[in-house]
Design a protein around this motif. Structure first.
Motif, short mmCIF file in Angstrom:
data_model
loop_
_atom_site.label_atom_id
_atom_site.label_comp_id
_atom_site.label_asym_id
_atom_site.label_seq_id
_atom_site.Cartn_x
_atom_site.Cartn_y
_atom_site.Cartn_z
N ASN A 88 0.81 -1.23 0.00
CA ASN A 88 0.00 0.00 0.00
C ASN A 88 0.84 1.27 0.00
OD1 ASN A 88 -2.47 -1.47 0.09
ND2 ASN A 88 -2.02 -1.90 2.23
N ASP A 89 2.16 1.13 -0.08
CA ASP A 89 3.05 2.29 -0.07
C ASP A 89 3.51 2.58 -1.50
OD1 ASP A 89 3.02 2.86 2.73
OD2 ASP A 89 4.23 1.05 3.00
N ARG A 90 3.11 3.72 -2.00
CA ARG A 90 3.35 4.09 -3.40
C ARG A 90 4.84 4.28 -3.70
NH1 ARG A 90 4.04 8.95 -5.96
NH2 ARG A 90 3.51 10.18 -4.12
N PRO A 91 5.32 3.67 -4.80
CA PRO A 91 6.69 3.95 -5.25
C PRO A 91 6.76 5.37 -5.83
CG PRO A 91 5.81 1.94 -6.27
CD PRO A 91 4.68 2.63 -5.59
N VAL A 92 7.77 6.12 -5.42
CA VAL A 92 7.92 7.50 -5.85
C VAL A 92 8.96 7.62 -6.95
CG1 VAL A 92 8.56 9.84 -5.09
CG2 VAL A 92 7.22 8.34 -3.59
N LYS A 93 10.14 7.03 -6.72
CA LYS A 93 11.26 7.12 -7.66
C LYS A 93 12.04 5.82 -7.66
CE LYS A 93 12.42 11.88 -6.48
NZ LYS A 93 13.41 12.90 -6.69
N ILE A 94 12.62 5.53 -8.81
CA ILE A 94 13.54 4.41 -8.91
C ILE A 94 14.81 4.90 -9.61
CG2 ILE A 94 12.50 3.56 -11.06
CD1 ILE A 94 13.15 0.68 -9.99
N ASN A 120 5.04 0.36 -15.19
CA ASN A 120 3.70 0.79 -15.60
C ASN A 120 2.62 0.19 -14.72
OD1 ASN A 120 1.80 2.00 -17.67
ND2 ASN A 120 1.22 -0.15 -17.78
N GLU A 121 2.77 -1.08 -14.37
CA GLU A 121 1.79 -1.76 -13.53
C GLU A 121 1.56 -1.02 -12.21
OE1 GLU A 121 -0.94 -4.84 -13.24
OE2 GLU A 121 0.38 -4.42 -14.93
N TYR A 122 2.65 -0.55 -11.61
CA TYR A 122 2.53 0.14 -10.32
C TYR A 122 2.09 1.59 -10.49
CZ TYR A 122 4.23 -4.18 -8.54
OH TYR A 122 4.34 -5.51 -8.25
N GLU A 123 2.40 2.19 -11.62
CA GLU A 123 1.84 3.51 -11.89
C GLU A 123 0.32 3.42 -12.01
OE1 GLU A 123 5.44 5.97 -14.08
OE2 GLU A 123 3.58 5.63 -15.18
N LYS A 125 -1.61 0.98 -10.71
CA LYS A 125 -2.15 0.61 -9.40
C LYS A 125 -2.33 1.83 -8.51
CE LYS A 125 -1.25 -1.94 -5.17
NZ LYS A 125 -0.42 -2.90 -4.45
N PHE A 126 -1.33 2.70 -8.47
CA PHE A 126 -1.37 3.86 -7.57
C PHE A 126 -1.86 5.13 -8.25
CE2 PHE A 126 1.55 0.95 -5.45
CZ PHE A 126 1.06 1.00 -4.15
N ASN A 127 -2.15 5.02 -9.56
CA ASN A 127 -2.62 6.18 -10.33
C ASN A 127 -1.69 7.38 -10.16
OD1 ASN A 127 -4.37 7.46 -12.13
ND2 ASN A 127 -5.57 8.35 -10.47
N HIS A 128 -0.38 7.10 -10.26
CA HIS A 128 0.63 8.15 -10.07
C HIS A 128 1.92 7.73 -10.78
CE1 HIS A 128 3.06 11.15 -8.01
NE2 HIS A 128 1.92 11.71 -7.64
N PHE A 153 3.56 3.87 -25.63
CA PHE A 153 2.40 3.06 -25.98
C PHE A 153 2.39 1.83 -25.08
CE2 PHE A 153 3.26 5.50 -29.82
CZ PHE A 153 2.02 6.05 -30.05
N ARG A 154 2.01 2.08 -23.82
CA ARG A 154 2.03 1.03 -22.80
C ARG A 154 0.89 0.05 -23.00
NH1 ARG A 154 2.17 5.75 -21.30
NH2 ARG A 154 0.34 6.16 -20.07
N PHE A 155 1.07 -1.15 -22.46
CA PHE A 155 0.01 -2.15 -22.46
C PHE A 155 -0.69 -2.05 -21.11
CE2 PHE A 155 -1.70 -6.37 -21.61
CZ PHE A 155 -2.42 -6.59 -22.78
N ASN A 156 -1.92 -1.55 -21.13
CA ASN A 156 -2.72 -1.45 -19.92
C ASN A 156 -3.90 -2.40 -20.03
OD1 ASN A 156 -1.24 0.53 -18.53
ND2 ASN A 156 -2.19 2.16 -19.71
N ASP A 157 -4.66 -2.50 -18.97
CA ASP A 157 -5.86 -3.32 -19.00
C ASP A 157 -6.82 -2.69 -20.01
OD1 ASP A 157 -8.21 -4.68 -18.61
OD2 ASP A 157 -8.33 -4.30 -16.46
N LEU A 158 -7.02 -3.39 -21.09
CA LEU A 158 -7.83 -2.85 -22.18
C LEU A 158 -9.32 -2.89 -21.90
CD1 LEU A 158 -5.84 -4.38 -25.17
CD2 LEU A 158 -5.58 -2.15 -24.11
#
Length: 160
Positions: A88-94, A120-123, A125-128, A153-158
């Motif tokens: 539940n803790d959002r990733p900020v930077k890598i 992309n998956e975690y962006e 998930k956290f909408n950020h 052109f990311r692959f997201n849940d279509l």
């Protein structure tokens, strides 16, 4: 009539004297874990450091396997650990740092396709967005404001 879709992408470049202290800290953490990489086949060492919104910083490195492509990249290793233990803790930077063992010099590296999709998956998930810092041999940070700058052109849940 044929349509054309264009997306502009960009990276910011920061020389060492322009680094933010938080970015410098992450880069140094990623550098510190490089030598622990298990890369006997490629001799390409990669370290990653991930900052979560709660202030926790985690590090990981690439782990190769003679049965290619069974190994895991540093970026996916650190994201998997952090999200498995702090879901539940959002990733900020890598931050990502790489070097070749043969000449011990830094190498410019960007996340591979699998790692880009994982970020992309975690962006999603956290909408950020997650900032991505990549160190080059000139000790400049190449900064992407989010994965859209590396994977437009990311692959997201279509279905959503």
């Amino acid at each position: 009539m044929t349509k054309k879709i264009e997306i502009k992408v960009s990276l910011e470049v920061f020389s060492k004297n322009e680094w933010l202290s938080e970015d410098a800290h992450l880069i140094e953490k990623a550098k510190s874990i490089l030598e622990n990489a298990h890369a006997p086949y490629s001799n390409f060492l990669v370290g990653a450091a991930l900052l979560l919104e709660n202030g926790e910083v985690f590090v990981a490195n690439n782990q190769e396997n003679v049965s290619f492509p069974v190994g895991i990249c540093a970026e996916r290793a650190v994201l998997s650990y952090a999200m498995g233990n702090f879901p539940n803790d959002r990733p900020v930077k890598i931050a990502i740092v790489a070097k070749r063992r043969v000449n011990n010099q830094l190498a410019t590296v960007t996340p591979c396709g699998l790692c880009r999709q994982t970020i992309n998956e975690y962006e999603v998930k956290f909408n950020h967005p997650i900032e991505i810092l990549m160190l080059n041999p000139q000790e400049e940070i190449l900064k992407a404001s989010g994965i859209d700058q590396l994977l437009p052109f990311r692959f997201n849940d279509l279905n959503s």
